[in-house]
Structure formats: C-alpha cells, structure tokens
Motif scaffolding. Sequence first.
Motif, PDB file in Angstrom:
ATOM      1  N   PRO A   1       0.813  -1.227   0.000  1.00  0.00           N
ATOM      2  CA  PRO A   1       0.000   0.000   0.000  1.00  0.00           C
ATOM      3  C   PRO A   1       0.844   1.274   0.000  1.00  0.00           C
ATOM      4  O   PRO A   1       0.502   2.253  -0.676  1.00  0.00           O
ATOM      5  CB  PRO A   1      -0.824  -0.126   1.284  1.00  0.00           C
TER       6      PRO A   1
ATOM      7  N   SER B   1      -7.630   8.505  -3.050  1.00  0.00           N
ATOM      8  CA  SER B   1      -8.448   7.346  -2.673  1.00  0.00           C
ATOM      9  C   SER B   1      -9.129   6.740  -3.891  1.00  0.00           C
ATOM     10  O   SER B   1      -9.158   5.519  -4.053  1.00  0.00           O
ATOM     11  CB  SER B   1      -9.518   7.752  -1.653  1.00  0.00           C
TER      12      SER B   1
ATOM     13  N   VAL C   1      -9.517   2.694  -2.837  1.00  0.00           N
ATOM     14  CA  VAL C   1      -9.583   2.411  -1.404  1.00  0.00           C
ATOM     15  C   VAL C   1     -10.385   3.501  -0.719  1.00  0.00           C
ATOM     16  O   VAL C   1     -10.616   4.565  -1.294  1.00  0.00           O
ATOM     17  CB  VAL C   1      -8.173   2.310  -0.761  1.00  0.00           C
ATOM     18  N   SER C   2     -10.763   3.251   0.518  1.00  0.00           N
ATOM     19  CA  SER C   2     -11.516   4.250   1.274  1.00  0.00           C
ATOM     20  C   SER C   2     -10.603   5.417   1.648  1.00  0.00           C
ATOM     21  O   SER C   2      -9.375   5.281   1.689  1.00  0.00           O
ATOM     22  CB  SER C   2     -12.091   3.625   2.550  1.00  0.00           C
TER      23      SER C   2
ATOM     24  N   ASN D   1      -8.454   4.416   4.598  1.00  0.00           N
ATOM     25  CA  ASN D   1      -7.274   3.606   4.280  1.00  0.00           C
ATOM     26  C   ASN D   1      -6.163   4.473   3.700  1.00  0.00           C
ATOM     27  O   ASN D   1      -4.995   4.329   4.066  1.00  0.00           O
ATOM     28  CB  ASN D   1      -7.617   2.489   3.302  1.00  0.00           C
TER      29      ASN D   1
END
Length: 151
Positions: A42, A63, A68-69, A72
């Motif tokens: 990530p 994001s 991804v959120s 995150n």
Amino acid sequence: MKDDNDRNRRELKLWLRMLLTTRAAEAELREFLRVSHGTTLPRFDVMAALWRRGEAISMSDLSRMLLVSNGNATAVVDRLEKDGLVKRSPSETDRRTVFVSLTEAGTTRFMTLARDHSDEVSRIFADLPDEDLDTMSAILKRMGERRNAAK
C-alpha cells in the motif's frame, strides 16, 4: 444446455486461475517489498500514484485512484508523512480539502522502489515467452474495454 454448462465451468476455472495467479504474484511482491525494502505494497501504491500524477492531489482523488476508502488512504499517508516521504498542504480555496505530494526524499525513495519492483515483476513473469505476455495482455485489455463500454 450441456454446452452452456461446459462453458460456465471453463469460465469459472479461468476465473479461479486468474484469481489465484494474481494473489500469488501480489503475495510475492508484498514479501519482496517487506523483506528487501522494509515497506508495504500500500505504501508503494500511494507513492506510485503520487509519482504518476507529478503534482499534489487531493486525498479524495488519491483514494479514488487507488480504489480504497479515504480512511485507508489517510492511514498510509500518515505513515509516509511521518517518514518524510510525502507532505500534506491545505487547499487555499476549500478548508475541507487537503492535498498530498511526494517530498524530494519520497521521490528518491520511490525511484529505488520502482526500479526494484519492476525487476521483481520481471522475475515473476520470466518463465513466460513474449508471445504469451502479449496474448494475455491483449485478452485482459479486451475484457477491460468491454467492461468499460458497458458502464
């Protein structure tokens, strides 16, 4: 009807092969980055997205790019910022918006990671002849184009 069932079984088998192959390759890359560079996939993905953009981008855009959120992305950016690899800057026009970009140290670090990541991907695919790579790429491209056309 039998032909439909046979095709369906073949499609499911293909799906599972694609999924297992992708997961195995991703696991190899995760382990490589962890062991060889003390980082995570990530973190690499965030740095790669920022490097590709070449300029500060909003956390929301980041994001979306990474699928991804916001939470995150924020957690990963927090760690990268703590390590001096990215910097945040507030928007001048919207106090709710924060932009993020690579620092000079982040760019230098990413270039090393990107080179070694590319070498590791080459190692993963080394046993495939060029024709197979081209065929697989063309098939996946057609599948992606078909999916995007349906939207």
